[in-house]
Write a protein that holds these residues in place. Structure first.
Motif, PDB file in Angstrom:
ATOM      1  N   SER A   1      40.647  45.313  48.433  1.00 42.95           N
ATOM      2  CA  SER A   1      41.900  44.525  48.413  1.00 42.95           C
ATOM      3  C   SER A   1      41.798  43.342  47.450  1.00 42.95           C
ATOM      4  N   THR A   2      42.876  43.123  46.716  1.00 46.84           N
ATOM      5  CA  THR A   2      42.893  42.068  45.700  1.00 46.84           C
ATOM      6  C   THR A   2      44.174  41.232  45.820  1.00 46.84           C
ATOM      7  N   VAL A   3      44.155  40.088  45.123  1.00 43.24           N
ATOM      8  CA  VAL A   3      45.372  39.294  44.921  1.00 43.24           C
ATOM      9  C   VAL A   3      45.492  39.046  43.409  1.00 43.24           C
ATOM     10  N   LEU A   4      46.694  38.632  42.989  1.00 43.50           N
ATOM     11  CA  LEU A   4      46.896  38.290  41.578  1.00 43.50           C
ATOM     12  C   LEU A   4      47.165  36.796  41.470  1.00 43.50           C
ATOM     13  N   HIS A   5      46.426  36.129  40.605  1.00 38.02           N
ATOM     14  CA  HIS A   5      46.658  34.712  40.342  1.00 38.02           C
ATOM     15  C   HIS A   5      47.439  34.574  39.048  1.00 38.02           C
ATOM     16  N   TRP A   6      48.587  33.899  39.165  1.00 41.11           N
ATOM     17  CA  TRP A   6      49.478  33.678  38.010  1.00 41.11           C
ATOM     18  C   TRP A   6      49.581  32.168  37.790  1.00 41.11           C
ATOM     19  N   PRO A   7      48.776  31.632  36.886  1.00 42.69           N
ATOM     20  CA  PRO A   7      48.701  30.173  36.755  1.00 42.69           C
ATOM     21  C   PRO A   7      49.987  29.525  36.277  1.00 42.69           C
ATOM     22  N   ALA A   8      50.832  30.241  35.537  1.00 44.33           N
ATOM     23  CA  ALA A   8      52.062  29.631  35.011  1.00 44.33           C
ATOM     24  C   ALA A   8      53.164  29.555  36.063  1.00 44.33           C
ATOM     25  N   GLY A   9      53.008  30.260  37.167  1.00 46.45           N
ATOM     26  CA  GLY A   9      54.064  30.305  38.189  1.00 46.45           C
ATOM     27  C   GLY A   9      54.226  28.976  38.893  1.00 46.45           C
ATOM     28  N   SER A  10      55.340  28.835  39.621  1.00 45.67           N
ATOM     29  CA  SER A  10      55.664  27.600  40.352  1.00 45.67           C
ATOM     30  C   SER A  10      55.576  26.393  39.414  1.00 45.67           C
ATOM     31  N   SER A  11      56.267  26.504  38.283  1.00 48.95           N
ATOM     32  CA  SER A  11      56.317  25.433  37.259  1.00 48.95           C
ATOM     33  C   SER A  11      54.932  24.971  36.836  1.00 48.95           C
TER      34      SER A  11
ATOM     35  N   ALA B   1      37.341  33.285  48.298  1.00 47.91           N
ATOM     36  CA  ALA B   1      37.697  33.938  47.026  1.00 47.91           C
ATOM     37  C   ALA B   1      38.858  33.224  46.330  1.00 47.91           C
ATOM     38  N   VAL B   2      39.741  32.577  47.114  1.00 47.53           N
ATOM     39  CA  VAL B   2      40.913  31.931  46.502  1.00 47.53           C
ATOM     40  C   VAL B   2      40.811  30.393  46.499  1.00 47.53           C
ATOM     41  N   GLU B   3      39.795  29.867  47.132  1.00 48.26           N
ATOM     42  CA  GLU B   3      39.724  28.421  47.343  1.00 48.26           C
ATOM     43  C   GLU B   3      39.714  27.613  46.047  1.00 48.26           C
ATOM     44  N   LEU B   4      39.054  28.132  45.014  1.00 50.25           N
ATOM     45  CA  LEU B   4      38.932  27.355  43.781  1.00 50.25           C
ATOM     46  C   LEU B   4      40.066  27.630  42.786  1.00 50.25           C
ATOM     47  N   LEU B   5      40.969  28.542  43.125  1.00 42.54           N
ATOM     48  CA  LEU B   5      42.084  28.836  42.213  1.00 42.54           C
ATOM     49  C   LEU B   5      43.172  27.784  42.395  1.00 42.54           C
ATOM     50  N   PRO B   6      43.785  27.312  41.299  1.00 37.93           N
ATOM     51  CA  PRO B   6      44.925  26.409  41.479  1.00 37.93           C
ATOM     52  C   PRO B   6      46.195  27.201  41.818  1.00 37.93           C
TER      53      PRO B   6
END
Ligand code: ZN
Ligand code: ZN
Length: 272
Positions: A176-186, A229-234
């Motif tokens: 199972s994975t997630v996608l990180h989209w840094p440009a999202g949410s302004s 796994a997601v803690e360090l992602l902005p």
């Protein structure tokens, strides 16, 4: 020869003269066989009485879901990005109006899918847009229609482009994975989570399950792994697998307090 689609989970299978005898996805402990037994359909049968709803969710993010609902009922997400659009998760129905509408939004340069419940008709979508499909290698045994467009990745993360990254979390499925989209949410960052991190109706908490329909929880170590796994992602916002609900703001704190609450419940610590 038709490519049969399971009515309960929406998975499209390799070509066969007769419908497959079993749906391996539905026979798995995480799913179930519908109350009227195993049923099959095809895209040709689905198209006359289903269509896709295509709805903008925020700048450069569009939801695509079938109406009326079909199978699990998830909606896919199209991330529009300068170096190419990415379809996150997938649905069973694809038809000419959908292809035209997605082309008008810039088409699809790659498809990435959180886990096997949403593999659906990924090969049809791939062929329509000539797009590769990125799947985590830990789930390769759950692919029911093989295709040369499928590219397996095996690491903790896979960077696509424009900073868009697939992040391995495990839990619900090993891959199972997630996608990180840094440009999202302004520019504050968005996570697209499928079933890996499930957004709950109060929009303040999420959950993590081995099986959602059968209500089988995950062990504490799996929940800790997902949170780390997601803690360090902005990221500020989470879109789950359905149209509603969405965690609009402060989503990372929501994941962290949810993991803490979940583990406390598993360990018999009073929550309130
Ligand atoms: Zn099925
Ligand atoms: Zn699932």
């Amino acid at each position: 020869m038709p490519n049969y689609i399971c009515v309960t989970c929406g998975t499209q299978y390799a070509q066969s003269i007769q419908p497959p005898e079993h749906c391996l996805i539905c026979e798995d402990e995480r799913q179930y066989i519908g109350m009227h037994g195993q049923k099959w359909t095809t895209l040709e049968e689905l198209r006359p009485d289903h269509h896709n709803v295509i709805k903008p969710l925020e700048p450069n993010l569009t939801g695509i879901g079938s109406h009326p609902d079909f199978a699990i009922g998830q909606r896919a997400l199209l991330v529009q990005s300068p170096k190419g659009n990415i379809l996150w998760d997938c649905i069973s129905l694809i038809d000419e109006p959908t292809v035209a509408a997605v082309r008008a939004l810039g088409g699809i340069s790659a498809i990435a899918i959180s886990h096997p419940h949403y593999y659906s008709a990924m090969v049809e979508w791939s062929k329509a847009f000539d797009a590769p499909i990125y799947l985590h290698g830990d789930d390769r045994s759950w692919v029911m229609r093989q295709d040369p467009a499928i590219r397996y990745w095996d690491d903790d993360a896979k960077v696509l482009w424009d900073g868009i990254t697939l992040v391995h979390c495990g839990g619900h499925f090993t891959g199972s994975t997630v996608l990180h989209w840094p440009a999202g949410s302004s520019g504050r960052g968005v996570l697209l989570t499928g079933d890996t991190i499930q957004v709950l109706p109060d929009r303040r908490y999420v959950s993590f399950m081995y099986s959602y329909p059968n209500l089988i929880p995950l062990p504490a170590r799996a929940v800790r792994y997902i949170a780390s796994a997601v803690e360090l992602l902005p990221f500020n916002r989470i879109y789950g697998a359905w149209w509603e609900p969405v965690i609009e703001h402060d989503a990372k704190n929501a994941v962290m307090r949810s993991a803490k609450r979940y583990i406390a419940a598993l360990e018999g610590i009073e929550i309130v």
